[in-house]
Scaffold this motif. Structure first.
Motif, PDB file in Angstrom:
ATOM      1  N   ALA A  97       0.850  -1.177   0.000  1.00  0.00           N
ATOM      2  CA  ALA A  97       0.000   0.000   0.000  1.00  0.00           C
ATOM      3  C   ALA A  97       0.892   1.236   0.000  1.00  0.00           C
ATOM      4  N   VAL A  98       0.534   2.204  -0.816  1.00  0.00           N
ATOM      5  CA  VAL A  98       1.287   3.451  -0.862  1.00  0.00           C
ATOM      6  C   VAL A  98       0.327   4.578  -0.538  1.00  0.00           C
ATOM      7  N   GLN A  99       0.691   5.424   0.411  1.00  0.00           N
ATOM      8  CA  GLN A  99      -0.172   6.559   0.684  1.00  0.00           C
ATOM      9  C   GLN A  99       0.416   7.819   0.095  1.00  0.00           C
ATOM     10  N   LEU A 100      -0.449   8.650  -0.435  1.00  0.00           N
ATOM     11  CA  LEU A 100      -0.038   9.788  -1.247  1.00  0.00           C
ATOM     12  C   LEU A 100      -1.031  10.923  -0.999  1.00  0.00           C
ATOM     13  N   ASP A 101      -0.547  12.142  -0.916  1.00  0.00           N
ATOM     14  CA  ASP A 101      -1.442  13.262  -0.639  1.00  0.00           C
ATOM     15  C   ASP A 101      -2.254  13.653  -1.869  1.00  0.00           C
ATOM     16  N   ALA A 102      -3.443  14.190  -1.607  1.00  0.00           N
ATOM     17  CA  ALA A 102      -4.339  14.554  -2.707  1.00  0.00           C
ATOM     18  C   ALA A 102      -4.013  15.933  -3.278  1.00  0.00           C
ATOM     19  N   ASP A 103      -3.069  16.652  -2.648  1.00  0.00           N
ATOM     20  CA  ASP A 103      -2.820  18.024  -3.099  1.00  0.00           C
ATOM     21  C   ASP A 103      -1.736  18.126  -4.172  1.00  0.00           C
ATOM     22  N   GLY A 104      -1.247  16.983  -4.631  1.00  0.00           N
ATOM     23  CA  GLY A 104      -0.300  17.003  -5.730  1.00  0.00           C
ATOM     24  C   GLY A 104       1.143  17.228  -5.329  1.00  0.00           C
ATOM     25  N   GLN A 105       1.434  17.251  -4.020  1.00  0.00           N
ATOM     26  CA  GLN A 105       2.826  17.482  -3.595  1.00  0.00           C
ATOM     27  C   GLN A 105       3.706  16.263  -3.857  1.00  0.00           C
ATOM     28  N   HIS A 106       3.103  15.097  -3.840  1.00  0.00           N
ATOM     29  CA  HIS A 106       3.883  13.874  -4.014  1.00  0.00           C
ATOM     30  C   HIS A 106       3.865  13.445  -5.474  1.00  0.00           C
ATOM     31  N   ASP A 107       5.042  13.186  -6.002  1.00  0.00           N
ATOM     32  CA  ASP A 107       5.161  12.823  -7.404  1.00  0.00           C
ATOM     33  C   ASP A 107       4.931  11.316  -7.577  1.00  0.00           C
ATOM     34  N   PRO A 108       3.847  10.940  -8.256  1.00  0.00           N
ATOM     35  CA  PRO A 108       3.554   9.507  -8.406  1.00  0.00           C
ATOM     36  C   PRO A 108       4.676   8.752  -9.116  1.00  0.00           C
ATOM     37  N   ALA A 109       5.513   9.468  -9.861  1.00  0.00           N
ATOM     38  CA  ALA A 109       6.612   8.806 -10.555  1.00  0.00           C
ATOM     39  C   ALA A 109       7.576   8.159  -9.567  1.00  0.00           C
ATOM     40  N   ALA A 110       7.535   8.610  -8.296  1.00  0.00           N
ATOM     41  CA  ALA A 110       8.446   8.069  -7.293  1.00  0.00           C
ATOM     42  C   ALA A 110       7.916   6.781  -6.665  1.00  0.00           C
ATOM     43  N   VAL A 111       6.671   6.422  -6.967  1.00  0.00           N
ATOM     44  CA  VAL A 111       6.075   5.242  -6.331  1.00  0.00           C
ATOM     45  C   VAL A 111       6.899   3.964  -6.555  1.00  0.00           C
ATOM     46  N   PRO A 112       7.343   3.696  -7.797  1.00  0.00           N
ATOM     47  CA  PRO A 112       8.161   2.491  -7.990  1.00  0.00           C
ATOM     48  C   PRO A 112       9.437   2.500  -7.137  1.00  0.00           C
ATOM     49  N   ASP A 113      10.052   3.692  -6.955  1.00  0.00           N
ATOM     50  CA  ASP A 113      11.243   3.788  -6.114  1.00  0.00           C
ATOM     51  C   ASP A 113      10.939   3.400  -4.674  1.00  0.00           C
ATOM     52  N   LEU A 114       9.744   3.812  -4.233  1.00  0.00           N
ATOM     53  CA  LEU A 114       9.343   3.504  -2.864  1.00  0.00           C
ATOM     54  C   LEU A 114       9.065   2.012  -2.702  1.00  0.00           C
ATOM     55  N   LEU A 115       8.529   1.399  -3.758  1.00  0.00           N
ATOM     56  CA  LEU A 115       8.158  -0.020  -3.671  1.00  0.00           C
ATOM     57  C   LEU A 115       9.372  -0.931  -3.766  1.00  0.00           C
ATOM     58  N   GLU A 116      10.424  -0.416  -4.404  1.00  0.00           N
ATOM     59  CA  GLU A 116      11.618  -1.222  -4.656  1.00  0.00           C
ATOM     60  C   GLU A 116      12.139  -1.948  -3.408  1.00  0.00           C
ATOM     61  N   PRO A 117      12.453  -1.226  -2.307  1.00  0.00           N
ATOM     62  CA  PRO A 117      12.977  -1.925  -1.117  1.00  0.00           C
ATOM     63  C   PRO A 117      11.975  -2.917  -0.539  1.00  0.00           C
ATOM     64  N   LEU A 118      10.684  -2.645  -0.723  1.00  0.00           N
ATOM     65  CA  LEU A 118       9.668  -3.561  -0.198  1.00  0.00           C
ATOM     66  C   LEU A 118       9.682  -4.862  -0.978  1.00  0.00           C
ATOM     67  N   ARG A 119       9.754  -4.724  -2.302  1.00  0.00           N
ATOM     68  CA  ARG A 119       9.735  -5.913  -3.153  1.00  0.00           C
ATOM     69  C   ARG A 119      10.952  -6.792  -2.901  1.00  0.00           C
ATOM     70  N   HIS A 120      12.067  -6.154  -2.538  1.00  0.00           N
ATOM     71  CA  HIS A 120      13.285  -6.929  -2.270  1.00  0.00           C
ATOM     72  C   HIS A 120      13.386  -7.363  -0.816  1.00  0.00           C
ATOM     73  N   GLY A 121      12.331  -7.115  -0.056  1.00  0.00           N
ATOM     74  CA  GLY A 121      12.335  -7.543   1.338  1.00  0.00           C
ATOM     75  C   GLY A 121      13.340  -6.821   2.203  1.00  0.00           C
ATOM     76  N   GLN A 122      13.736  -5.605   1.796  1.00  0.00           N
ATOM     77  CA  GLN A 122      14.726  -4.866   2.577  1.00  0.00           C
ATOM     78  C   GLN A 122      14.094  -3.975   3.632  1.00  0.00           C
ATOM     79  N   ALA A 123      12.795  -3.794   3.534  1.00  0.00           N
ATOM     80  CA  ALA A 123      12.126  -2.914   4.487  1.00  0.00           C
ATOM     81  C   ALA A 123      10.651  -3.267   4.542  1.00  0.00           C
ATOM     82  N   ASP A 124       9.980  -2.798   5.598  1.00  0.00           N
ATOM     83  CA  ASP A 124       8.536  -3.004   5.720  1.00  0.00           C
ATOM     84  C   ASP A 124       7.781  -1.700   5.469  1.00  0.00           C
ATOM     85  N   VAL A 125       8.448  -0.584   5.804  1.00  0.00           N
ATOM     86  CA  VAL A 125       7.851   0.729   5.577  1.00  0.00           C
ATOM     87  C   VAL A 125       8.895   1.600   4.886  1.00  0.00           C
ATOM     88  N   VAL A 126       8.535   2.247   3.797  1.00  0.00           N
ATOM     89  CA  VAL A 126       9.466   3.135   3.105  1.00  0.00           C
ATOM     90  C   VAL A 126       8.864   4.544   3.068  1.00  0.00           C
TER      91      VAL A 126
END
Lengths: 125, 246
Positions: B87-116
């Motif tokens: 799950a990725v949480q993102l603000d509705a006001d456009g401050q967070h760039d959705p293009a960064a979502v894959p970067d955030l998911l990367e450590p999760l997919r590799h089991g390196q972290a639980d929260v990024v």
């Protein structure tokens, strides 16, 4: 009318009001209890004024009236804090219910959407 | 609906965000097409739900305003029940760039972290805060870095990704208090043994509304942040449930 008589009458009125609220289910017993107990305690003090003097002697307060004021303050403080915790608990319950309602509404929307369009259900459902 | 069941849920808490929400949802869908988008309408009085549905998001509609924390727990409960892996949480006001979502998911997919955490780095973009507020944020980051055992520079970021363990944890316990959605949720995660990492993201100016810089507000922020942190750090610990998919 003496001050003591007035106190007894006032307590009786308070107790009657609380009892009326209880009868019409506008107040729950667990919250009414404290007020009725306080009214009874007041009546006891009004009927036996010597009691207050004896107790204040016992705990070392010079004027009985100060003991009464101080204890009334403490009791009201405790009641307020208790009500605040109850309110917090209820807000928490309301929050959980609101979340649940929202989740159920989405479940229903999904279920209705499926049956209307005949598309396969969301695979993660 | 995607044919392939999606494992990623993007949760967007929204409260009266009809102006920016449509664009944000559309951008998320184009940048992260494999994810499902859930907008949690936190008791809005405007057309937030309508705009979100038009843009193609699912809408979880809270009947009353619960604040960001309440909206997020509802979102995590949805993720829990529908079995999402991330799950990725993102603000509705456009401050967070959705293009960064894959970067955030990367450590999760590799089991390196639980929260990024998507951390906004100073000097990138036009994101600015007053000096007093920055001081408070620095202090929070220092303490929370200790608690989590990893260096965190932006602990009040609302841009976060979680794996299944964290989803289960947050579905059970995500505080509705002020700053509970950021500070306390990190403390909860850290103290229940979840691994926290941060990934730098670029910060964009918000599409609507203005940040406030008054000294009184900075002082209030300081006091409330300290209170939130002390309370969070001294609360009884919760455990991660090892229950499998709901």
């Amino acid at each position: 009318m003496s001050g003591y008589g007035f106190a007894v009458v006032a307590c009786a009125v308070v107790a009657a009001i609380i009892f009326g609220l209880l009868r019409t289910r506008k107040i729950r017993e667990k919250y009414a209890g404290i007020w009725i107990a306080l009214a009874v305690a007041n009546v006891v003090l009004a009927i036996f004024p010597g009691l207050a003097a004896r107790v204040s002697d016992l705990v070392g307060v010079t004027t009985p009236v100060n003991l009464l004021f101080a204890s009334a303050f403490v009791v009201l403080l405790v009641v307020c804090v208790h009500l605040s915790t109850e309110l917090s608990r209820i807000e928490d319950q309301a929050r959980t219910v609101a979340e649940e309602v929202a989740l159920l509404r989405l479940d229903i929307e999904d279920a209705l959407g499926q049956s209307r369009t005949g598309t396969p259900p969301d695979a993660t459902l | 609906m995607p044919q392939q069941p999606s494992t990623v849920l993007i949760i967007i808490p929204a409260w009266n965000e009809e102006v920016t929400l449509g664009g944000v949802v559309a951008e998320v869908q184009s940048r992260v097409p494999e994810a499902d988008v859930l907008v949690v309408n936190d008791g809005s009085t405007d057309r937030t739900s309508h705009v979100a549905r038009e843009a193609g998001a699912r809408v979880l509609e809270l009947p009353v305003n619960l604040g960001v924390g309440g909206a997020m727990r509802a979102g995590y409960r949805f993720a829990e029940r529908r079995g999402y892996e991330f799950a990725v949480q993102l603000d509705a006001d456009g401050q967070h760039d959705p293009a960064a979502v894959p970067d955030l998911l990367e450590p999760l997919r590799h089991g390196q972290a639980d929260v990024v955490i998507g951390a906004r780095f100073a000097g990138v973009g036009t994101y600015t805060v007053g000096r007093a507020r920055r001081g408070t944020m620095w202090f929070l980051s220092t303490v929370l870095s200790r608690v989590s055992g990893t260096r965190l520079t932006d602990t009040t970021s609302g841009f976060k990704a979680c794996n299944r363990s964290a989803i289960l944890r947050f579905a059970a316990d995500y505080p509705a208090e002020y700053l509970g959605d950021t500070i306390e949720s990190l403390v909860i995660a850290a103290r229940s043994g979840l691994r926290i990492r941060q990934v730098g993201v670029e910060m964009r100016p918000r599409a609507g509304g203005t940040p406030s810089h008054s000294p009184v507000r900075a002082a209030v922020f300081l006091v409330r942040a300290m209170l939130a942190m002390v309370v969070a750090l001294t609360r009884p610990r919760g455990a991660v449930r090892d229950r499998s998919a709901a």
